[in-house]
Scaffold this motif. Sequence first.
Motif, PDB file in Angstrom:
ATOM      1  N   LEU A  64      -1.208  -9.107  15.709  1.00  0.00           N
ATOM      2  CA  LEU A  64      -1.355  -7.639  15.613  1.00  0.00           C
ATOM      3  C   LEU A  64      -0.001  -6.930  15.638  1.00  0.00           C
ATOM      4  N   ALA A  65       0.998  -7.557  16.251  1.00  0.00           N
ATOM      5  CA  ALA A  65       2.335  -6.950  16.247  1.00  0.00           C
ATOM      6  C   ALA A  65       2.913  -6.908  14.839  1.00  0.00           C
ATOM      7  N   GLU A  66       2.417  -7.752  13.936  1.00  0.00           N
ATOM      8  CA  GLU A  66       2.882  -7.674  12.537  1.00  0.00           C
ATOM      9  C   GLU A  66       2.636  -6.282  11.952  1.00  0.00           C
ATOM     10  N   LEU A  67       1.604  -5.602  12.436  1.00  0.00           N
ATOM     11  CA  LEU A  67       1.338  -4.242  11.935  1.00  0.00           C
ATOM     12  C   LEU A  67       2.462  -3.294  12.350  1.00  0.00           C
ATOM     13  N   VAL A  68       3.031  -3.541  13.511  1.00  0.00           N
ATOM     14  CA  VAL A  68       4.171  -2.736  13.961  1.00  0.00           C
ATOM     15  C   VAL A  68       5.376  -3.018  13.063  1.00  0.00           C
ATOM     16  N   VAL A 115       5.965  12.813  17.757  1.00  0.00           N
ATOM     17  CA  VAL A 115       5.017  12.167  16.849  1.00  0.00           C
ATOM     18  C   VAL A 115       4.339  13.218  15.968  1.00  0.00           C
ATOM     19  N   ARG A 116       3.986  14.347  16.563  1.00  0.00           N
ATOM     20  CA  ARG A 116       3.321  15.395  15.779  1.00  0.00           C
ATOM     21  C   ARG A 116       4.239  15.918  14.671  1.00  0.00           C
ATOM     22  N   VAL A 117       5.484  16.198  15.032  1.00  0.00           N
ATOM     23  CA  VAL A 117       6.431  16.723  14.025  1.00  0.00           C
ATOM     24  C   VAL A 117       6.632  15.701  12.911  1.00  0.00           C
ATOM     25  N   PHE A 118       6.780  14.444  13.312  1.00  0.00           N
ATOM     26  CA  PHE A 118       6.950  13.400  12.294  1.00  0.00           C
ATOM     27  C   PHE A 118       5.763  13.366  11.332  1.00  0.00           C
ATOM     28  N   LEU A 119       4.556  13.363  11.885  1.00  0.00           N
ATOM     29  CA  LEU A 119       3.374  13.239  11.015  1.00  0.00           C
ATOM     30  C   LEU A 119       3.204  14.481  10.139  1.00  0.00           C
ATOM     31  N   ARG A 153       7.592   3.202  10.252  1.00  0.00           N
ATOM     32  CA  ARG A 153       8.113   3.673  11.537  1.00  0.00           C
ATOM     33  C   ARG A 153       7.154   3.294  12.639  1.00  0.00           C
ATOM     34  N   SER A 154       7.679   2.988  13.803  1.00  0.00           N
ATOM     35  CA  SER A 154       6.831   2.717  14.962  1.00  0.00           C
ATOM     36  C   SER A 154       7.347   3.489  16.173  1.00  0.00           C
ATOM     37  N   TYR A 155       6.415   3.958  16.959  1.00  0.00           N
ATOM     38  CA  TYR A 155       6.735   4.702  18.180  1.00  0.00           C
ATOM     39  C   TYR A 155       6.049   3.998  19.343  1.00  0.00           C
ATOM     40  N   THR A 199       0.850  -1.192   0.000  1.00  0.00           N
ATOM     41  CA  THR A 199       0.000   0.000   0.000  1.00  0.00           C
ATOM     42  C   THR A 199       0.886   1.243   0.000  1.00  0.00           C
ATOM     43  N   SER A 200       0.633   2.117  -0.966  1.00  0.00           N
ATOM     44  CA  SER A 200       1.501   3.284  -1.145  1.00  0.00           C
ATOM     45  C   SER A 200       1.103   4.421  -0.217  1.00  0.00           C
ATOM     46  N   ARG A 201       1.123   4.157   1.038  1.00  0.00           N
ATOM     47  CA  ARG A 201       0.933   5.200   2.048  1.00  0.00           C
ATOM     48  C   ARG A 201       1.951   4.915   3.143  1.00  0.00           C
ATOM     49  N   THR A 202       2.385   5.974   3.803  1.00  0.00           N
ATOM     50  CA  THR A 202       3.289   5.761   4.922  1.00  0.00           C
ATOM     51  C   THR A 202       2.549   5.007   6.016  1.00  0.00           C
ATOM     52  N   LEU A 203       3.166   3.961   6.507  1.00  0.00           N
ATOM     53  CA  LEU A 203       2.557   3.113   7.530  1.00  0.00           C
ATOM     54  C   LEU A 203       3.224   3.418   8.869  1.00  0.00           C
ATOM     55  N   VAL A 204       2.406   3.734   9.849  1.00  0.00           N
ATOM     56  CA  VAL A 204       2.916   4.121  11.159  1.00  0.00           C
ATOM     57  C   VAL A 204       2.214   3.277  12.211  1.00  0.00           C
ATOM     58  N   ALA A 205       2.941   2.836  13.201  1.00  0.00           N
ATOM     59  CA  ALA A 205       2.306   2.159  14.338  1.00  0.00           C
ATOM     60  C   ALA A 205       2.606   2.954  15.598  1.00  0.00           C
ATOM     61  N   LEU A 206       1.551   3.247  16.362  1.00  0.00           N
ATOM     62  CA  LEU A 206       1.717   3.940  17.640  1.00  0.00           C
ATOM     63  C   LEU A 206       1.317   2.968  18.742  1.00  0.00           C
ATOM     64  N   VAL A 207       2.294   2.650  19.573  1.00  0.00           N
ATOM     65  CA  VAL A 207       2.074   1.660  20.633  1.00  0.00           C
ATOM     66  C   VAL A 207       1.920   2.424  21.945  1.00  0.00           C
ATOM     67  N   GLU A 208       0.672   2.557  22.375  1.00  0.00           N
ATOM     68  CA  GLU A 208       0.346   3.441  23.489  1.00  0.00           C
ATOM     69  C   GLU A 208      -0.332   2.662  24.615  1.00  0.00           C
ATOM     70  N   PRO A 209      -0.517   3.295  25.761  1.00  0.00           N
ATOM     71  CA  PRO A 209      -1.202   2.606  26.858  1.00  0.00           C
ATOM     72  C   PRO A 209      -2.572   2.088  26.417  1.00  0.00           C
ATOM     73  N   GLY A 210      -2.893   0.902  26.861  1.00  0.00           N
ATOM     74  CA  GLY A 210      -4.177   0.316  26.504  1.00  0.00           C
ATOM     75  C   GLY A 210      -4.147  -0.458  25.213  1.00  0.00           C
ATOM     76  N   SER A 211      -2.990  -0.467  24.536  1.00  0.00           N
ATOM     77  CA  SER A 211      -2.922  -1.145  23.228  1.00  0.00           C
ATOM     78  C   SER A 211      -2.669  -2.639  23.406  1.00  0.00           C
ATOM     79  N   CYS A 212      -2.815  -3.349  22.330  1.00  0.00           N
ATOM     80  CA  CYS A 212      -2.700  -4.817  22.387  1.00  0.00           C
ATOM     81  C   CYS A 212      -1.939  -5.353  21.179  1.00  0.00           C
TER      82      CYS A 212
END
Lengths: 562, 562
Positions: free
Chosen positions: A396-400, A488-492, A405-407, A378-391
């Motif tokens: 699902l870690a394959e998405l990371v 994260v904001r600057v990156f996006l 980039r992942s944060y 998929t020709s879009r930048t793929l980002v994973a944000l691993v935050e509190p409450g995530s699983c």
Amino acid sequence: MAGDERVLAGGASFIDFQTDPSRYRHWKLAVDGEVATLTMDVDENGGLFEGYQLKLNSYDLGVDIELADAVQRLRFEYPEVKVVILRSGKNRVFCAGANIRMLAGATHAHKVNFCKFTNETRNGFEDSSENSGQRFITVVNGTAAGGGYELALATDHIILADDGSAAVALPEVPLLAVLPGTGGLTRVVDKRKVRRDHADYFCTIEEGIKGKRAVQWRLVDEIVPNSKLEGRIAERAREFAAASKRNASGQGITLTALSRTMGENTIRYGSVSVEIDRAARLATISIAAPEGQPPAGIDGMIAQGASFWPLQVARELDDAILHLRINELQIAMLVFKSHGEPANVVAYDEFLESNKAHWLVNEVRQYWKRVLKRIDVTSRTLVALVEPGSCFAGTLAELVFAADRSYMLIGSRQGDNRPPPSLQLSALNFGAYPMSHGLTRLQCRFQANPSDLERARARIGEALDAEQAEALGLVTFALDDIDWDDEVRVFLEERASFSPDGLTGMEANLRFVGPETMESKIFSRLTAWQNWIFQRPNAVGEEGALRRYGTGERPQFDTTRV
Amino acid sequence: MAGDERVLAGGASFIDFQTDPSRYRHWKLAVDGEVATLTMDVDENGGLFEGYQLKLNSYDLGVDIELADAVQRLRFEYPEVKVVILRSGKNRVFCAGANIRMLAGATHAHKVNFCKFTNETRNGFEDSSENSGQRFITVVNGTAAGGGYELALATDHIILADDGSAAVALPEVPLLAVLPGTGGLTRVVDKRKVRRDHADYFCTIEEGIKGKRAVQWRLVDEIVPNSKLEGRIAERAREFAAASKRNASGQGITLTALSRTMGENTIRYGSVSVEIDRAARLATISIAAPEGQPPAGIDGMIAQGASFWPLQVARELDDAILHLRINELQIAMLVFKSHGEPANVVAYDEFLESNKAHWLVNEVRQYWKRVLKRIDVTSRTLVALVEPGSCFAGTLAELVFAADRSYMLIGSRQGDNRPPPSLQLSALNFGAYPMSHGLTRLQCRFQANPSDLERARARIGEALDAEQAEALGLVTFALDDIDWDDEVRVFLEERASFSPDGLTGMEANLRFVGPETMESKIFSRLTAWQNWIFQRPNAVGEEGALRRYGTGERPQFDTTRV
């Protein structure tokens, strides 16, 4: 140059990838014991867009959406089917390929997305054959030209009617100045192993090749007189069924309609939701963990049917990705988030691993593999944000790992009483979901030191915090609460400011480290050249071959060889 | 969009790929025992075209022609050299990469050809290191940006000055909206095995990476304070020299100036001649067999020097191909012919095979390999015509196998008393000249039945007539005198009528059957995407990043993700 947006037929407001056999306009699916027959009988007036007719079994994206649906249903709904006969419902015409007027009037982005989806559908034939034991046989009863022959090329066996007129052809270069880009050039030489100079000849003649030479040059597997055709088809179907390694039995699962609510800026499915921020040019895709534990066994899974959590999420995610790809062209980034109980995700992974010998579990795993591959291309930048409450655990870690980039947040956020996020590996991260070039995402990641792969494998099942995950090389950056928002904001923001084309090319190169396979060659060597040609005036200009085709006027070429 | 032809500097009428150290304007080559130093000190005012200055050690094709010449001479003229130090002659700047104003003002065809040649030059570093034992060390004393860092990436070892400012960078995507297309994206992940998310970060920051992180992320091999830099370079040079497998000794061969006469429609070298038919859009490249037998031994070969027939032909052919590529953009087809005594060609092949352990024979073979690779990636239709009087044997037969199509005459022509043509195989067709993706041309050809390769091998040394050659799968078509003229004429006329872009894409796909290597990925995945981007308005349009760079105006992007 072509570029104006066409109008969708029937007043549709977006292109919908969901369908089912009761709504098919172009295909008939008939199942008789071990043998399914997929009959292509395109409704001329059933084009996805206004402005063209789908003559001679030519196709557009709408036709292919039905085909992809049928192939998918065959795998899940018909455990007994071991052979799929692909044939035409028209007399003396198999399929004329992609509709030229559709292509000539399509935007560049639509052409590219159309080819990507049709490639994925054809790769799906091969995936089904290899991994689900549903073997494909094509019956070419007339002209199979361009995309028509490319359909046949994606199958295991091609029978050509020997009637003095039925032929296979790839006339794109001489007629249209574009490539046989739906795998054609690659499969002719890499799959069917047609000698390259024979392929050169074949790909530069408009009329194609029929009869004995088609067999001698390996373009088809056999030629059969019309009088013997039905008998031979039945014979081959029996042979292929007997040799199939499909070991499915019992009930299939009906792929019931997705629960989906589309809003102006949202799509809500059962376990997946999409939030679209058009100003920021990003779409956030959130996946909810299952609410409880997996069923006790196979019977329980079958009873849950399409609501079996891994299957449901795969279908929802697949639809979301396809929707965003083609209906939201301004979106630059897909941000993956997740929420819920990681232990439940892990429990489902354990179910998928301990029951992997069961055909339906295999189908679910194979489908996740394909959805993840779709994300990879998929020709879009793929980002994973691993935050509190995530699983982000296991599957699902394959998405990371698929992300550019992942944060991951170190610790918790002030005022947020959810626990710090964890990342968790499962057995499924180590082989179940290879990318199109054959490596898993973790193998890709650990090219420098394969021992890092073993180091990660030793941590399967542990809830890894951000610093551990970073140290293991599983996330790009671990950030604390103080830095998170700004970084994260600057990156996006910065990412959204870059040239979309530069990013597309960069990501397509960096994501596929190492080897190439026939499938990945189709998405790299072949597709990238086709996309180049789709920009060239010799093909798409006012005087180019694609625009001039059928007008009676000859195309005018800039004769510079680049 | 960029497109107007620039004017060559200094009143030159064509781009000349021939040079020698006495004429270098941008590089200094110094040899001290086992160690050569190549110092880049670009003359700002020495641009190949008018209209830009080559500031900050930025380069254009002219700079790269000198570099390619130097690397070539090191292999042939300096048997003693085991290590090449690549460094900058400027203070605090290593190399700013390809000159942006040059690129911004270049035609699409020039951009593509420029990148192709620079890629070949960088692949040449790696080829020299692997096959000639000349190891490359880069000393990055300042900024190595874009193509500057890509130069370093092509070497074996990168030393970065640790002075708080020297850095490596690939700022193409954020600054220019194009790719690091001279192998950069591929080598970062495939050669240096930088983790893909780190690579994503690195390739989207303008300022690059310096210091410890550059080492941790594998972007460079070591950082060294300026005070210790010279000492460390000497130390590494000794280490690499000690580990080199170069086993050359004695005299080298001086690559004396080619004998070359350029006419309006001809180029005449000693053993190669080119006839250009602009109306038919074809160039015929004829190669003459040696007049006699090879020298009796190595000393005789060294005495012949650059006039040793295989070396002379390789150099002449190389120059002819490069000339046609960049100076004759309207030529659609390269037609290979040969004439002379096949037995003499075979005798030279036997010389090259029986003396292959000698370093200089190895260099000649490696050079032929590179020339043939250059032909493989040349975007023109390649045709071989095997006619009476020809000598397509062994090494020269590779041109038949490199061709998109080959035609061989059955028997003789009426009124022509030369004997019927023969094709002859030698040991060199079975491993000496692999293509960029690792297969020999015969392996490529016989993908369907590898036993055909053995069948061909069993016929080494036989003079095969047209029907035998066709039966063995060595030529595309064997034609008799009655059919020849019409068939060949129609083919050439028809080919010239097709879209040049369609043919480029088709040939680039059909020629490379099977596996991919890092080198072939650079010419497929990376180059094809870059060529696409080189057509996109976001890069090359009036408001695109390449045109706007340095103007103070921000580029305007179409934000559609394709």
